[in-house]
Write a protein that holds these residues in place. Structure first.
Motif, mmCIF file in Angstrom:
data_model
loop_
_atom_site.group_PDB
_atom_site.id
_atom_site.type_symbol
_atom_site.label_atom_id
_atom_site.label_comp_id
_atom_site.label_asym_id
_atom_site.label_seq_id
_atom_site.Cartn_x
_atom_site.Cartn_y
_atom_site.Cartn_z
ATOM 1 N N VAL A 3 0.839 -1.199 0.000
ATOM 2 C CA VAL A 3 0.000 0.000 0.000
ATOM 3 C C VAL A 3 0.873 1.248 0.000
ATOM 4 C CG1 VAL A 3 -1.736 1.309 1.279
ATOM 5 C CG2 VAL A 3 -1.873 -1.183 1.190
ATOM 6 N N LEU A 4 1.935 1.219 0.802
ATOM 7 C CA LEU A 4 2.840 2.364 0.883
ATOM 8 C C LEU A 4 3.719 2.466 -0.350
ATOM 9 C CD1 LEU A 4 4.148 4.699 2.485
ATOM 10 C CD2 LEU A 4 5.690 3.002 3.487
ATOM 11 N N LEU A 5 4.351 1.363 -0.727
ATOM 12 C CA LEU A 5 5.321 1.394 -1.818
ATOM 13 C C LEU A 5 4.669 1.690 -3.163
ATOM 14 C CD1 LEU A 5 7.597 -1.623 -0.803
ATOM 15 C CD2 LEU A 5 7.990 0.824 -0.442
ATOM 16 N N ASP A 6 3.460 1.157 -3.370
ATOM 17 C CA ASP A 6 2.776 1.404 -4.645
ATOM 18 C C ASP A 6 2.266 2.842 -4.765
ATOM 19 O OD1 ASP A 6 3.253 -1.208 -5.208
ATOM 20 O OD2 ASP A 6 1.194 -1.906 -4.878
ATOM 21 N N ASN A 7 2.150 3.517 -3.649
ATOM 22 C CA ASN A 7 1.592 4.876 -3.659
ATOM 23 C C ASN A 7 2.489 5.840 -2.891
ATOM 24 O OD1 ASN A 7 -1.315 4.229 -4.775
ATOM 25 N ND2 ASN A 7 -0.934 2.727 -3.162
ATOM 26 N N LEU A 8 3.787 5.623 -3.021
ATOM 27 C CA LEU A 8 4.741 6.421 -2.254
ATOM 28 C C LEU A 8 4.643 7.907 -2.597
ATOM 29 C CD1 LEU A 8 6.860 5.957 -0.094
ATOM 30 C CD2 LEU A 8 8.590 5.764 -1.891
ATOM 31 N N SER A 9 4.475 8.218 -3.873
ATOM 32 C CA SER A 9 4.390 9.630 -4.264
ATOM 33 C C SER A 9 3.134 10.287 -3.700
ATOM 34 C CB SER A 9 4.412 9.763 -5.790
ATOM 35 O OG SER A 9 3.286 9.110 -6.365
ATOM 36 N N GLU A 166 -3.397 17.215 2.051
ATOM 37 C CA GLU A 166 -2.766 16.867 3.327
ATOM 38 C C GLU A 166 -2.866 15.350 3.510
ATOM 39 O OE1 GLU A 166 -4.860 15.845 6.159
ATOM 40 O OE2 GLU A 166 -6.342 15.727 4.564
ATOM 41 N N LEU A 167 -2.302 14.859 4.598
ATOM 42 C CA LEU A 167 -2.070 13.415 4.749
ATOM 43 C C LEU A 167 -3.356 12.610 4.836
ATOM 44 C CD1 LEU A 167 0.238 11.415 4.914
ATOM 45 C CD2 LEU A 167 0.344 11.805 7.386
ATOM 46 N N LEU A 168 -4.320 13.059 5.623
ATOM 47 C CA LEU A 168 -5.534 12.265 5.796
ATOM 48 C C LEU A 168 -6.300 12.113 4.489
ATOM 49 C CD1 LEU A 168 -7.334 10.727 7.773
ATOM 50 C CD2 LEU A 168 -8.542 12.872 8.237
ATOM 51 N N GLY A 169 -6.216 13.114 3.618
ATOM 52 C CA GLY A 169 -6.926 13.052 2.350
ATOM 53 C C GLY A 169 -6.438 11.958 1.419
ATOM 54 N N VAL A 170 -5.300 11.329 1.751
ATOM 55 C CA VAL A 170 -4.755 10.258 0.913
ATOM 56 C C VAL A 170 -5.693 9.059 0.854
ATOM 57 C CG1 VAL A 170 -2.868 8.562 0.769
ATOM 58 C CG2 VAL A 170 -2.363 10.965 1.249
ATOM 59 N N TYR A 171 -6.477 8.866 1.934
ATOM 60 C CA TYR A 171 -7.312 7.671 1.982
ATOM 61 C C TYR A 171 -8.387 7.662 0.890
ATOM 62 C CZ TYR A 171 -11.743 9.525 3.727
ATOM 63 O OH TYR A 171 -12.945 10.168 3.832
ATOM 64 N N LYS A 172 -8.818 8.825 0.418
ATOM 65 C CA LYS A 172 -9.906 8.871 -0.561
ATOM 66 C C LYS A 172 -9.519 8.220 -1.882
ATOM 67 C CE LYS A 172 -11.892 13.085 1.424
ATOM 68 N NZ LYS A 172 -12.210 14.523 1.202
ATOM 69 N N PRO A 173 -8.412 8.657 -2.539
ATOM 70 C CA PRO A 173 -8.063 7.991 -3.800
ATOM 71 C C PRO A 173 -7.665 6.535 -3.606
ATOM 72 C CG PRO A 173 -6.344 9.539 -3.139
ATOM 73 C CD PRO A 173 -7.511 9.799 -2.251
ATOM 74 N N LEU A 174 -7.029 6.210 -2.481
ATOM 75 C CA LEU A 174 -6.635 4.824 -2.251
ATOM 76 C C LEU A 174 -7.850 3.939 -2.044
ATOM 77 C CD1 LEU A 174 -3.435 5.085 -0.013
ATOM 78 C CD2 LEU A 174 -3.639 4.908 -2.497
ATOM 79 N N SER A 175 -8.865 4.462 -1.363
ATOM 80 C CA SER A 175 -10.095 3.695 -1.176
ATOM 81 C C SER A 175 -10.785 3.452 -2.509
ATOM 82 C CB SER A 175 -11.026 4.451 -0.224
ATOM 83 O OG SER A 175 -12.255 3.764 -0.076
ATOM 84 N N GLU A 176 -10.761 4.458 -3.379
ATOM 85 C CA GLU A 176 -11.373 4.305 -4.702
ATOM 86 C C GLU A 176 -10.631 3.284 -5.553
ATOM 87 O OE1 GLU A 176 -11.310 8.237 -6.204
ATOM 88 O OE2 GLU A 176 -12.942 8.968 -4.915
#
Length: 214
Positions: A3-9, A166-176
């Motif tokens: 999850v981290l490595l695939d979306n590091l950027s 910001e950091l918390l907003g990362v969950y939205k695209p990853l959830s999609e």
């Protein structure tokens, strides 16, 4: 780890956004907080009233409501700014009320005789406050200021709901994209931990260097 490595950027961009919000909002909060603390102990009644009103209103206003007031209210008066600047303004002003009270409590620990001696030497109120009182007060308020800025870093998560990167907003695209929500939030939590531990380490250094010996 995938999850981290695939979306590091993506995580890096979110972490950078949180760091920027924290740094700039902290600077604003410190400047306003010290200024309002000076107002609250000033010999001028109107300044004391303004400082008291500032602290009372902001400390008793939910941060989310303040975000709405800044982001949706200020443009109606002609203040059109990028959303990240609105977020910095909301976070900085909100946190400044807590910084103000921490600094004011530190000012109250300085013996009254210090100010009286300065005035007997002909020093003005700004000279007494800036040269005598605040340097001594700062030594005792390093820990509470550090705790307040750590809270600011965590409060920056609210900015994600207002189109701020910001950091918390990362969950939205990853959830999609279908990533497991639990691991998405684990790495978000690690990011916030990095930010807060960095602030804590910085203020530990300041406390050891300038703090009051116990």
């Amino acid at each position: 780890m995938n999850v981290l490595l695939d979306n590091l950027s993506l995580y890096g961009k979110g972490l950078l956004g949180t760091v920027e919000l924290t740094v700039f909002a902290s600077l604003l909060a410190l400047v306003l907080g010290f200024l309002m603390a000076a107002f609250r102990v000033a010999p001028v009644g109107s300044l004391r009233a303004f400082g008291t009103a500032w602290v009372t209103v902001l400390r008793n206003t939910p941060l989310t409501l303040l975000f709405f007031a800044v982001v949706l209210g200020l443009p109606r008066f002609g203040f059109v700014l990028p959303f990240n600047l609105f977020a910095i303004l909301a976070l900085g002003c909100y946190t400044s009320a807590f910084i103000c009270e921490a600094v004011r409590s530190g000012i109250n620990t300085v013996p009254v005789g210090q100010g009286e001696a300065a005035r007997s030497l002909g020093m003005t109120f700004p000279q007494t406050l800036g040269g005598i009182v605040l340097p001594q007060a700062f030594r005792s308020v390093i820990p509470p200021i550090g705790s307040t800025l750590i809270a600011l870093a965590k409060n920056s998560a609210i900015a994600g709901a207002f189109s701020v990167t910001e950091l918390l907003g990362v969950y939205k695209p990853l959830s999609e994209m279908g990533y497991a929500i639990i691991w998405t939030f684990v790495w978000i939590a690690v990011g916030y931990l990095i930010v807060t531990l960095t602030i804590s380490a910085l203020f530990n250094v300041l406390e050891k260097r300038f703090g009051v010996a116990r």
